[in-house]
Design a protein around this motif. Structure first.
Motif, PDB file in Angstrom:
ATOM      1  N   GLY A 282       0.781  -1.227   0.000  1.00 47.40           N
ATOM      2  CA  GLY A 282       0.000   0.000   0.000  1.00 47.40           C
ATOM      3  C   GLY A 282       0.812   1.276   0.000  1.00 47.40           C
ATOM      4  N   MET A 283       2.126   1.168  -0.200  1.00 40.08           N
ATOM      5  CA  MET A 283       2.973   2.358  -0.072  1.00 40.08           C
ATOM      6  C   MET A 283       3.095   3.155  -1.365  1.00 40.08           C
ATOM      7  SD  MET A 283       5.941   1.031   2.545  1.00 40.08           S
ATOM      8  CE  MET A 283       6.354   2.684   3.162  1.00 40.08           C
ATOM      9  N   VAL A 284       2.892   2.517  -2.495  1.00 34.12           N
ATOM     10  CA  VAL A 284       2.927   3.229  -3.772  1.00 34.12           C
ATOM     11  C   VAL A 284       1.805   2.701  -4.651  1.00 34.12           C
ATOM     12  CG1 VAL A 284       5.447   3.537  -3.668  1.00 34.12           C
ATOM     13  CG2 VAL A 284       4.474   1.600  -4.949  1.00 34.12           C
ATOM     14  N   GLU A 285       1.489   3.462  -5.674  1.00 31.32           N
ATOM     15  CA  GLU A 285       0.522   3.015  -6.677  1.00 31.32           C
ATOM     16  C   GLU A 285       1.032   3.436  -8.050  1.00 31.32           C
ATOM     17  OE1 GLU A 285      -3.266   4.814  -6.007  1.00 31.32           O
ATOM     18  OE2 GLU A 285      -2.400   6.676  -5.265  1.00 31.32           O
ATOM     19  N   SER A 286       0.962   2.507  -8.969  1.00 30.59           N
ATOM     20  CA  SER A 286       1.442   2.777 -10.331  1.00 30.59           C
ATOM     21  C   SER A 286       0.267   2.896 -11.277  1.00 30.59           C
ATOM     22  CB  SER A 286       2.373   1.648 -10.791  1.00 30.59           C
ATOM     23  OG  SER A 286       3.510   1.565  -9.968  1.00 30.59           O
ATOM     24  N   ARG A 287       0.318   3.941 -12.092  1.00 32.68           N
ATOM     25  CA  ARG A 287      -0.739   4.155 -13.077  1.00 32.68           C
ATOM     26  C   ARG A 287      -0.118   4.498 -14.425  1.00 32.68           C
ATOM     27  NH1 ARG A 287      -5.245   7.885  -9.881  1.00 32.68           N
ATOM     28  NH2 ARG A 287      -5.715   6.375  -8.217  1.00 32.68           N
ATOM     29  N   THR A 288      -0.775   4.033 -15.463  1.00 30.21           N
ATOM     30  CA  THR A 288      -0.309   4.334 -16.812  1.00 30.21           C
ATOM     31  C   THR A 288      -0.312   5.844 -17.025  1.00 30.21           C
ATOM     32  OG1 THR A 288      -1.271   2.251 -17.568  1.00 30.21           O
ATOM     33  CG2 THR A 288      -0.676   3.869 -19.255  1.00 30.21           C
ATOM     34  N   ARG A 289       0.757   6.345 -17.590  1.00 31.50           N
ATOM     35  CA  ARG A 289       0.945   7.761 -17.942  1.00 31.50           C
ATOM     36  C   ARG A 289       1.369   8.632 -16.754  1.00 31.50           C
ATOM     37  NH1 ARG A 289      -4.282   8.825 -21.953  1.00 31.50           N
ATOM     38  NH2 ARG A 289      -3.723   7.223 -23.507  1.00 31.50           N
ATOM     39  N   THR A 290       0.788   8.396 -15.565  1.00 31.46           N
ATOM     40  CA  THR A 290       1.156   9.252 -14.433  1.00 31.46           C
ATOM     41  C   THR A 290       2.341   8.708 -13.645  1.00 31.46           C
ATOM     42  OG1 THR A 290      -0.456   8.152 -12.986  1.00 31.46           O
ATOM     43  CG2 THR A 290      -1.184  10.128 -14.173  1.00 31.46           C
ATOM     44  N   GLY A 291       2.704   7.427 -13.866  1.00 33.58           N
ATOM     45  CA  GLY A 291       3.858   6.858 -13.191  1.00 33.58           C
ATOM     46  C   GLY A 291       3.541   6.298 -11.816  1.00 33.58           C
ATOM     47  N   THR A 292       4.585   6.120 -11.019  1.00 37.79           N
ATOM     48  CA  THR A 292       4.451   5.531  -9.686  1.00 37.79           C
ATOM     49  C   THR A 292       4.528   6.625  -8.630  1.00 37.79           C
ATOM     50  OG1 THR A 292       5.476   3.467 -10.421  1.00 37.79           O
ATOM     51  CG2 THR A 292       5.434   3.884  -8.050  1.00 37.79           C
TER      52      THR A 292
END
Length: 242
Positions: free
Chosen positions: A66-76
């Motif tokens: 739960g410490m990071v979240e990765s999303r397409t285009r916006t990064g981690t």
């Protein structure tokens, strides 16, 4: 974008685990704040001279906690603190490898206080002879090796683990990894910043005596005292470390 400094993996540690640890410690310490965007996979792997696969696996470990979240285009990005799995044993370790805040330490010991005294009371009436013997052997080993050594700290955790196991409650037993991690890392912290921390053997013996006597109230009271003393010791260590 933020690039965390690369650490040196321990010999027994896999590369992606070491990267996750370094990033996790940096996030826990506040060096990388919630909302910050980590540098991209290509840049980060090049910065650390590791493969993109190793870095990607490290990010997956952090995401699972739960410490990071990765999303397409916006990064981690580093997730809001409320989403972090604080009681995950590794996350606890990352927090306590730095100088944790007094608020974090208070929260951690409040969890111990909610779990361990009632568990000791339950163990007093539910423990088996074999479990009681295991508790005694763990304390003998803890006394013999002392908490300044890894065998002594392992014996301490074994004692507390056995109390949770003696509740015969699977839900409580599932908390043993988190409770054990809290005990391990706070003990390490105390010995890291103080040359001769107070010896907590007496409180442990009183807890064992109450459980052996099948005295629920005394077991609850003795464990409450043990956790309170442990918190006071940790607060003293924080002051010394400051």
């Amino acid at each position: 974008m933020v690039v965390a400094k690369a650490g040196v993996p321990r010999s027994s540690e896999r590369l992606h685990t070491a990267i996750a640890r370094d990033l996790g410690v940096a996030i826990a310490a506040g060096e990388i704040q919630p909302g910050a965007t980590l540098s991209g996979e290509i840049a980060s792997s090049a910065e650390r001279s590791v493969s993109r696969t190793a870095y990607r696996e490290a990010v997956r470990i952090l995401a699972a906690k739960g410490m990071v979240e990765s999303r397409t285009r916006t990064g981690t990005r580093v997730s809001p603190r409320a989403r972090w799995h604080i009681l995950d044993p590794e996350v606890l370790g990352w927090f306590l490898q730095t100088r944790p805040s007094e608020a974090f330490v208070r929260d951690l010991f409040e969890v111990r206080m909610l779990v361990e005294p009632p568990a000791a009371a339950m163990a007093a009436v539910r423990r088996t002879p074999a479990q009681l013997q295991a508790m005694g052997e763990a304390l003998d080993a803890m006394d013999r090796h002392k908490l300044s050594t890894e065998p002594g700290r392992a014996a301490d955790r074994a004692f507390h683990d056995m109390i949770l196991a003696a509740t015969q409650n699977e839900a409580i037993m599932a908390l043993s990894s988190s409770v054990g991690a809290a005990i391990r890392w706070t003990t390490l912290f105390k010995h890291r910043v103080q040359k001769a921390p107070r010896d907590p053997m007496a409180e442990h013996r009183r807890v064992l005596g109450a459980i052996a006597a099948a005295n629920e109230a005394a077991a609850h009271a003795c464990m409450t005292e043990l956790v309170r003393f442990a918190l006071a010791d940790m607060q003293a260590s924080l002051a010394a470390g400051a």
